[in-house]
Design an enzyme around this catalytic site. Structure first.
Site, PDB file in Angstrom:
ATOM      1  N   ASP A   2     -89.506  18.539  47.707  1.00  0.00           N
ATOM      2  CA  ASP A   2     -89.326  17.469  47.011  1.00  0.00           C
ATOM      3  C   ASP A   2     -89.072  16.531  46.847  1.00  0.00           C
ATOM      4  O   ASP A   2     -88.979  15.510  46.768  1.00  0.00           O
ATOM      5  CB  ASP A   2     -88.677  18.061  45.578  1.00  0.00           C
ATOM      6  N   GLY A  35     -96.485  13.786  38.113  1.00  0.00           N
ATOM      7  CA  GLY A  35     -96.480  14.558  37.972  1.00  0.00           C
ATOM      8  C   GLY A  35     -96.777  16.330  38.311  1.00  0.00           C
ATOM      9  O   GLY A  35     -97.173  15.933  39.691  1.00  0.00           O
ATOM     10  N   ASN A  89     -94.896  15.156  47.572  1.00  0.00           N
ATOM     11  CA  ASN A  89     -94.650  16.055  48.447  1.00  0.00           C
ATOM     12  C   ASN A  89     -96.463  17.021  47.559  1.00  0.00           C
ATOM     13  O   ASN A  89     -96.603  17.074  46.792  1.00  0.00           O
ATOM     14  CB  ASN A  89     -93.413  16.879  48.187  1.00  0.00           C
ATOM     15  N   LYS A 143     -86.941   9.170  50.439  1.00  0.00           N
ATOM     16  CA  LYS A 143     -86.708  10.094  49.725  1.00  0.00           C
ATOM     17  C   LYS A 143     -85.356  11.346  50.882  1.00  0.00           C
ATOM     18  O   LYS A 143     -84.991  12.142  50.336  1.00  0.00           O
ATOM     19  CB  LYS A 143     -87.697  11.113  48.574  1.00  0.00           C
ATOM     20  N   ASN A 201     -84.572   6.800  46.354  1.00  0.00           N
ATOM     21  CA  ASN A 201     -85.351   6.908  44.955  1.00  0.00           C
ATOM     22  C   ASN A 201     -86.159   6.041  44.720  1.00  0.00           C
ATOM     23  O   ASN A 201     -86.608   5.044  45.469  1.00  0.00           O
ATOM     24  CB  ASN A 201     -84.675   7.637  44.078  1.00  0.00           C
ATOM     25  N   TRP A 202     -87.223   6.413  43.139  1.00  0.00           N
ATOM     26  CA  TRP A 202     -87.787   5.266  42.997  1.00  0.00           C
ATOM     27  C   TRP A 202     -87.439   3.383  42.925  1.00  0.00           C
ATOM     28  O   TRP A 202     -87.712   3.116  42.726  1.00  0.00           O
ATOM     29  CB  TRP A 202     -88.702   6.216  41.874  1.00  0.00           C
TER      30      TRP A 202
END
Lengths: 520, 266
Positions: free
Chosen positions: A294, A181, A251, A321, A378-379
């Protein structure tokens, strides 16, 4: 005494059949995946490498569809598990068990009256139980036999938009789970949960306590350190010999306002090594000090052993990232390689520890600043092939413009806006000895990035960015097989052997595809 | 991270439950009349908030001298004013907030306004229209002259564009950050292609797909066409190519100057 005999006997009679049932043998996670794929990454190493060779460079061109499972949902990002001939799949707050031979449904779980689909990354399995994180930040324990819920616990606060989407990690008799989140400023953490009861055994916080030297990496004229970030979005890895749990953290917050939080902001954007029995920090390496873009560094810490420049090493690698690639000695967190794998203009170089030094003038500005480096990857999971010594990373060479919209020390939340301008996607094969890219496969086109599987058959399975599923030659990147599945691959492919046949399974949107070689 | 989950979560909203056991309770969807009443209360709340609270918390409640109420744990855990009401009427003397003697209905309206703002911000945390979009004067930190000189000089923008032609009134067409992002890289502008078949026959149209395996166009003849990539010759004309090249050359000053100039084209 006598009256206890009957139930005791009953238990004794039950136990052997129970053990010979469909339970997951915990030892399975310790070995490279062959007849099972029992955890998010296949095993503890995060390599996503299978020793199976039945499907290989010479015959993959003939690989064809064995079955397809329609989950009647959308946006599956789940990595299926495969244990004793059953696939276990998560999607949103739902789960499915599917026959790994036929693609037919065994059971479907959804909470009563609820049908929430979307990007859950996968289930964890312990013996005969499955564990599912939900968007309302709960951890559910399901019976693997029939999908019935056994217990549920609240992990974090959904009122502040914390949610669950990660696949938990099982270590012996413990479920390791974190939180996600970034709408509000929330502190990240990992918890160890008792799989029988749902009881919390320990909690490690991304935000340091006053007695921790890392406390000094935050200002204390505001309460920013209590809110700070460091979410634990993805699944970590584990070395059973060193008994160390490795996890990447997200982050810091406020996301794009660095003025509120002068300092390195530990333990955000950090690889931490924890003792999985106590949750105590053993070492850390900060892959992105004082991030303002981020660029959560939660990508898989991939574990592998071998010679590094001639000397035997236990290594850990992460492509992040922020566009940087690191190889660490995973016994102590010392950097062996620190290297950009995409153009990155936000750092001046690396410090004596091998950590990047961010440039102040590349932090978001009220009138905008042009930044390259993120989102480097990324993920979607990378893969390491011990035969080639390469880490495969779906990467993006991109430029963005970053605006600081909420300056000053009172900023909260995102505090900025950023826009991707142009980006170019490509699969990079990175040499772990040097951090240099050995080859790239240009995957530019429509669609997004996808996770990666490599196998001892000399193959890399992924999707290109016009959404075709592809099998590449692991040594050169040459396309040896392709198929357009009508949607986008998310987390990546997995593979297992069943009835003497190797299956390659790709989750695509709401469909799971199982491929094999034609029957002999 | 990318968060497709958040939209789902926002829809879930009322379903989310802190209950540790049992299925979460489900609230019935509000009726149109209830939604209208909520919107009216939020509007009244906006006025009350502006008069009494905005000096410290900003008109949109994102904070200024006082805290951001959008990301406030207290605000988000409030149930019908039970937490917010106490702060409003009692103040926070230790933090410099005076008490505001308000009625229960005024507090309810403020709560409705804050909930509406939270919904808005949670859907637009990062992308899409912020209610407090970036004003032009914040981005226009260069000079018109330098921007114009770049436009007609090193940027070579005037090769394809004209302030009195295609760019006339462009600053009216886009809000300030969109204008800047679009001139930096006008993504979405389609490429065109000329495809030559082995027979020598050519097709021209908008390029839809061009990967290792297939090429597809929407032809000038109004028909869709596709071929195996290996069977044809493809000549791509990508108007973005020159923008991609230029993007690598921009300094931050170039960007600020160009924006300052283009913002004058109203």
């Amino acid at each position: 005494m006598k009256k206890w005999l009957a139930p005791a006997l009953f238990v004794l009679l039950l136990t052997p059949s129970h053990l010979h049932g469909q339970d997951l043998d915990p030892g399975k996670i310790l070995t490279p995946p062959t007849d099972s794929w029992p955890t998010y990454n296949g095993d503890y190493t995060g390599r996503r490498f299978s020793p199976l060779t039945q499907i290989n460079k010479t015959n993959v061109g003939a690989m064809s569809l064995a079955w397809a499972f329609q989950a009647h949902t959308q946006g599956l990002q789940s990595m299926p598990l495969e244990v004793n001939g059953i696939l276990y799949i998560a999607g949103g707050n739902q789960a499915w068990a599917v026959d790994a031979r036929t693609g037919r449904q065994v059971w479907h779980f959804a909470r009563p009256g609820e049908s929430v689909s979307g990007g859950n990354k996968g289930l964890a399995m312990w013996k005969d139980r499955l564990f599912l994180t939900t968007f309302d930040a709960q951890l559910l324990c399901l019976d693997a036999r029939d999908g019935k819920m056994i217990w549920q616990i609240q992990i974090d606060d959904p009122a502040l938009k914390a949610f669950g989407s990660m696949a938990p990690l099982v270590i012996r008799d413990h479920i390791i789970v974190g939180t996600s989140g970034d709408t509000a400023d929330l502190p990240g953490f990992l918890q160890s949960i008792d799989p029988m009861t749902g009881k919390v055994e320990w909690r490690w916080d991304s935000m340091p306590k006053p007695e921790d030297p890392a406390w000094k990496t935050w200002p204390h004229d505001t309460n920013v350190v209590t809110r700070g970030g460091g979410m634990t979005w993805l699944t970590g890895t584990y070395d059973p010999e060193l008994n160390l749990l490795y996890w990447g953290t997200g982050n810091p917050h406020p996301v794009e306002n660095g003025d509120t939080r002068a300092g390195a902001n530990l333990y955000t954007c950090t690889i931490v090594a924890l003792n999985p029995d106590t949750g105590k920090l053993v070492w850390y390496f900060q892959t992105s000090p004082h991030d303002t873009h981020d660029w959560d560094m939660v990508m898989t810490p991939v574990l592998f052993d071998g010679p590094f420049h001639g000397k035997p090493r236990k290594m850990l690698a992460q492509a992040g990232k922020n566009g940087l690639f690191f190889v660490l000695d995973r016994t102590d967190g010392k950097a062996l390689v620190s290297e950009a794998f995409v153009p990155a203009n936000w750092l001046s170089g690396f410090d004596e520890r091998g950590q990047p030094i961010p440039l102040r003038d590349k932090e978001p500005q009220p009138d905008g600043v042009l930044v390259t480096g993120g989102v480097g990857t990324n993920w979607q999971a990378p893969s390491y092939d011990p035969d080639t010594g390469l880490i495969y990373v779906n990467s993006r060479e991109a430029m963005g413009v970053f605006y600081l919209t909420m300056p000053g020390k009172m900023a909260e939340g995102w505090a900025g806006r950023d826009f991707f301008l142009s980006s170019k996607s490509m699969l990079k094969a990175i040499d772990v000895q040097t951090g240099k890219t050995r080859w790239t496969a240009d995957t530019e086109g429509r669609g997004g990035q996808s996770g990666i599987l490599s196998t001892a058959g000399g193959l890399v399975f992924t999707a290109d960015s016009s959404s075709s599923l592809v099998a590449l030659d692991a040594a050169t990147g040459k396309v040896l097989w392709h198929m357009y599945p009508g949607g986008s691959l998310g987390t990546g492919a997995m593979t297992y052997e069943l009835d003497g046949r190797q299956y390659v399974v790709y989750p695509v949107d709401g469909v799971i595809y199982g491929f094999t070689l034609p029957a002999p | 991270m990318k968060k497709p989950a958040l939209v789902v979560l926002a829809i879930l909203g009322v379903v989310a439950s802190l209950a540790a056991q049992g299925a979460p309770p489900r609230a019935a969807a509000p009726t149109p009349a209830e939604l209208a009443a909520q919107a009216a209360a939020a509007e009244r709340g906006r006025v009350i908030f502006k008069e009494n609270c905005s000096a410290c918390h900003a008109e949109d409640a994102t904070g200024g001298r006082g805290p951001d109420l959008i990301r406030s744990s207290l605000v988000r855990h409030d149930k019908g004013g039970d937490l917010i009401g106490v702060v409003v009427t009692g103040g926070r003397p230790d933090k410099g907030m005076p008490p505001f003697p308000m009625t229960q209905s005024q507090i309810s309206d403020i709560v409705a306004f804050l909930n509406a703002q939270i919904s808005l911000f949670d859907l637009h945390t990062r992308y899409g229209p912020y209610p407090n979009d970036i004003p032009a004067e914040r981005l226009a930190t260069g000079t018109v002259e330098a921007g114009k000189a770049y436009f007609n000089g090193p940027g070579k923008c005037n090769t394809c564009h004209s302030p009195t032609g295609d760019l006339a009134g462009v600053a009216k067409k886009y809000n300030p950050p969109d204008l800047e992002v679009r001139f930096l890289y006008p993504s979405g502008t389609p490429a065109t292609a000329i495809v030559t078949l082995p027979s020598g026959k050519t097709f021209e149209g908008t390029l839809l797909l061009n990967d290792d395996f297939n090429v597809a166009i929407m032809g000038k003849d109004g028909w869709y066409h596709s071929w195996p990539t290996s069977a044809v010759k493809i000549e791509v004309h990508d108007p973005l190519a020159v923008h991609a090249e230029l993007l690598q050359k921009y300094t931050n000053a170039d960007m600020h100057n160009l924006f300052t100039y283009l913002e004058t084209l109203k």
